[in-house]
Design an enzyme around this catalytic site. Structure first.
Site, short mmCIF file in Angstrom:
data_model
loop_
_atom_site.label_atom_id
_atom_site.label_comp_id
_atom_site.label_asym_id
_atom_site.label_seq_id
_atom_site.Cartn_x
_atom_site.Cartn_y
_atom_site.Cartn_z
N HIS A 91 40.65 58.43 38.36
CA HIS A 91 41.26 57.18 38.83
C HIS A 91 42.76 57.16 38.53
O HIS A 91 43.57 56.82 39.39
CB HIS A 91 40.57 55.99 38.16
CG HIS A 91 41.22 54.68 38.45
ND1 HIS A 91 41.24 54.12 39.70
CD2 HIS A 91 41.90 53.81 37.64
CE1 HIS A 91 41.88 52.95 39.66
NE2 HIS A 91 42.29 52.75 38.43
N GLU A 126 37.02 46.84 41.09
CA GLU A 126 37.02 48.04 40.25
C GLU A 126 35.64 48.16 39.62
O GLU A 126 35.19 47.26 38.91
CB GLU A 126 38.11 47.96 39.17
CG GLU A 126 39.52 48.05 39.75
CD GLU A 126 40.59 48.19 38.69
OE1 GLU A 126 40.28 47.96 37.50
OE2 GLU A 126 41.73 48.52 39.05
N GLU A 174 33.23 49.19 37.01
CA GLU A 174 33.39 49.51 35.60
C GLU A 174 32.09 49.30 34.84
O GLU A 174 31.12 48.74 35.35
CB GLU A 174 34.48 48.63 34.97
CG GLU A 174 35.85 48.77 35.62
CD GLU A 174 36.95 48.13 34.79
OE1 GLU A 174 36.76 47.97 33.56
OE2 GLU A 174 38.01 47.79 35.36
N ARG A 223 45.85 43.30 44.21
CA ARG A 223 46.80 44.41 44.10
C ARG A 223 48.24 44.01 44.44
O ARG A 223 49.19 44.53 43.84
CB ARG A 223 46.37 45.56 45.03
CG ARG A 223 45.01 46.14 44.72
CD ARG A 223 44.95 46.78 43.35
NE ARG A 223 43.69 47.47 43.14
CZ ARG A 223 43.30 47.97 41.97
NH1 ARG A 223 44.08 47.85 40.92
NH2 ARG A 223 42.13 48.57 41.85
N GLN A 252 49.54 41.99 41.48
CA GLN A 252 49.69 42.92 40.37
C GLN A 252 50.94 43.78 40.53
O GLN A 252 51.69 44.00 39.56
CB GLN A 252 48.45 43.80 40.26
CG GLN A 252 48.49 44.81 39.14
CD GLN A 252 47.26 45.72 39.14
OE1 GLN A 252 46.39 45.61 40.00
NE2 GLN A 252 47.20 46.63 38.19
N LYS A 264 44.84 40.07 37.61
CA LYS A 264 43.54 40.46 37.06
C LYS A 264 42.78 39.30 36.43
O LYS A 264 41.56 39.39 36.27
CB LYS A 264 43.77 41.52 35.96
CG LYS A 264 44.34 42.84 36.44
CD LYS A 264 43.26 43.73 36.95
CE LYS A 264 43.76 45.16 37.15
NZ LYS A 264 42.68 46.06 37.58
N THR A 316 36.41 38.11 36.43
CA THR A 316 35.78 39.39 36.09
C THR A 316 34.28 39.14 36.08
O THR A 316 33.81 38.26 35.35
CB THR A 316 36.24 39.90 34.72
OG1 THR A 316 37.66 40.05 34.71
CG2 THR A 316 35.59 41.25 34.40
N GLU A 376 41.73 53.25 46.02
CA GLU A 376 41.57 54.70 46.15
C GLU A 376 40.80 55.07 47.42
O GLU A 376 41.16 56.04 48.09
CB GLU A 376 40.82 55.24 44.93
CG GLU A 376 41.51 55.02 43.60
CD GLU A 376 40.55 55.27 42.46
OE1 GLU A 376 40.39 56.44 42.06
OE2 GLU A 376 39.92 54.29 41.99
#
Length: 407
Positions: free
Chosen positions: A125, A192, A194, A230, A233, A246, A250, A355
Site C-alpha cells: 500500500h 481502506e 483494515e 481523499r 485529506q 479521516k 470508522t 489504489e
C-alpha cells in the site's frame, strides 16, 4: 431447538466463538454480551447464571469492557467455559432457550472505545501511494518507513458498528490547478480495508509494552473500514497528517474474534530488509510468529473488487503496540488500533479505491456502472476468514456501510 450440531465446516462453529453485544426486540431490549454460534447468538450472561458460572458478573454486561479488563488468564478461562457450554450435551438443555437467531437481534458496537490509533503498515500500500503521488521519487517509500510503524491518532467518538450509514463528509478541498480552496461534499470518498486490534489489559503510563507482551494486552481483532475523504485529506495533511479527511467515520465489525481462536492463523512476518532497533526487532529465533493469515474480501454493491491478504503486512500488530507505547504512552481498556490499509502485491489485492483505480485514472467496471470513488447509495462490505484447526475456517464476520448524502 437451536442447532448445537452445526454443519461441518461452519466458520462460526465452536472453534471460533467471537464476542459481540446484541439486543432483542420489544420490551426486553437491554444490551447484553453475546457469543456467536453458527447463525445464532448465545446470551452469554444469562447462560453463565443458568449454569452457575463464576464468570456471570463479567458476562452479564451491556459491553465487553469488563471482560476486556479482566486479563489474559480470565479470557482463556471464559473461553474454555463457553466452549464447554455449547459442546457438552449436559449443558444444552439449560441454554437452549438462550440461543437467538441472528436475524432476530440488533447488533451494537461491542465495546466502549477508549483511544484510537491507525497505522500505515502495508509495504504494498505504501509503495502504491508513493508511486501515485510521488512518481518521480527515487524511492516510493518515505525514508522512515522501514524503521518504524507510521501511524496517527484518530477520533474514537466516530467509530461505528457495521450497518451504520456513513454520511458523505464536507470539507475544504483544493485541486492543484485551483486558485483557492472551496468548501463542499467530498468528491473522492474512499475506503481502506483494515484489521482492528482491541486492547483489554491496560498499561501503566511511563512503562512501554514490550513485543513479547502483545498477547497479554490485546484481546482480539475485528474488521475495520477506515473511510477516507481523499480530496479533503490531500489539502489538509501537510504538515501534520490526517485530520478531517479521516475523522468523520470508522466502521468496525460487530464481532470481536479472540486471539485464542486464531492460533492456526499465525504466520511469520515478511523478511525484514532493514535492521530494526531493539524494541521493534522480532528476528530472534525464540520470537513468536507476529503475523496473521487473514483473507479479506472487499465488495462494492455486492460485487467483489479486491481480496487483500493480511499475511503480507510488513509491520505486525505486536510491533505497532510496542511502538505506540515506547514513549511511555499508556494503554486503556477499549483502545483500538488499526493495521492500516491491507494491500497485496497484485492489482486484485489492493485495499483502497485510491489504489484500485490508481487515483481515478483507471475506473472500476461494476455491474451498475463505473467507479473511481464512492457514489451516494454505494454499499461497501468487508468480510474475512482465517485458517482454523483441521482445515476449518474461522469466520471474522463483516463490516458494512452505505454512503448517504450529507445534509
Amino acid at each position: 431447538m437451536p442447532p448445537f450440531d452445526l454443519p461441518e465446516g461452519d466458520p462460526f462453529g465452536t472453534h471460533n466463538l467471537p464476542y459481540g453485544v446484541f439486543s432483542l426486540p420489544g420490551s426486553d431490549s437491554a444490551r447484553r454480551v453475546g457469543v456467536r454460534l453458527g447463525d445464532h447468538v448465545l446470551d452469554a450472561g444469562r447462560a453463565a447464571y443458568a449454569l452457575g458460572s463464576p464468570y456471570a458478573p463479567l458476562l452479564a454486561q451491556d459491553s465487553l469492557n469488563p471482560l476486556l479488563a479482566a486479563g489474559r488468564t480470565t479470557w482463556s478461562d471464559v473461553r474454555r467455559a463457553l466452549t464447554a457450554w455449547v459442546t457438552v450435551p449436559a449443558h444444552q438443555e439449560a441454554i437452549a432457550d438462550l440461543l437467538h437467531p441472528l436475524s432476530s437481534v440488533t447488533l451494537h458496537l461491542p465495546f466502549e472505545v477508549a483511544d484510537y490509533v491507525d497505522f500505515y503498515a502495508s509495504e504494498n500500500h505504501a509503495r502504491n501511494v508513493g508511486q501515485i503521488f510521488r512518481p518521480d521519487a527515487a524511492d516510493s517509500l518515505t525514508p522512515n518507513w522501514k524503521h518504524l510503524p507510521i501511524g496517527y491518532h484518530g477520533r474514537s467518538g466516530t467509530i461505528v458498528v457495521s450497518g451504520t450509514d456513513v454520511v458523505r463528509p464536507s470539507g475544504q478541498r483544493k485541486a492543484p490547478t485551483d486558485p483557492a480552496p472551496v468548501f463542499g461534499p467530498s468528491v473522492r470518498l474512499d475506503i481502506e480495508a483494515e484489521v482492528g486490534f482491541v486492547v483489554g489489559t491496560p498499561s501503566e503510563m511511563g512503562r512501554p509494552v514490550a513485543l513479547g507482551d502483545f498477547r497479554e494486552h490485546v484481546f482480539g481483532l475485528c474488521l475495520l473500514n477506515d473511510w477516507s475523504a481523499r480530496d479533503v485529506q490531500a489539502w489538509e495533511y501537510v504538515p501534520l497528517g490526517p485530520f478531517l479527511g479521516k475523522s468523520f467515520a470508522t466502521s468496525v465489525s460487530a464481532w470481536i474474534t479472540p486471539l485464542d481462536a486464531l492460533e492456526e492463523a499465525r504466520v511469520a512476518a515478511p523478511e525484514r530488509t532493514h535492521p530494526l532497533l531493539p524494541y521493534l526487532d522480532d528476528s530472534a529465533a525464540e520470537a513468536e510468529p507476529g503475523g496473521y493469515d487473514l483473507r479479506i474480501s472487499v465488495a462494492v454493491n455486492g460485487h467483489v473488487v479486491s481480496e487483500p491478504p493480511f499475511s503480507t503486512m510488513y509491520w505486525t500488530a505486536a510491533q505497532q503496540l510496542a511502538h505506540m507505547t515506547v514513549n511511555g504512552a499508556s494503554l486503556r481498556t477499549g483502545d483500538l488500533y488499526g493495521s492500516g490499509t491491507v494491500s497485496g502485491p497484485t492489482e486484485r489485492e489492493r485495499g483502497s479505491l485510491l489504489e484500485l483505480t490508481w487515483n481515478g485514472r483507471d475506473p472500476l467496471e461494476l455491474p451498475d456502472g463505473k467507479r473511481t470513488f464512492l457514489e451516494d447509495g454505494d454499499v461497501v462490505t468487508l468480510s474475512a476468514w482465517a485458517p482454523g484447526p483441521g482445515g476449518v475456517r474461522v469466520g471474522l464476520g463483516e463490516v458494512t456501510g452505505q454512503v448517504v448524502a450529507g445534509s
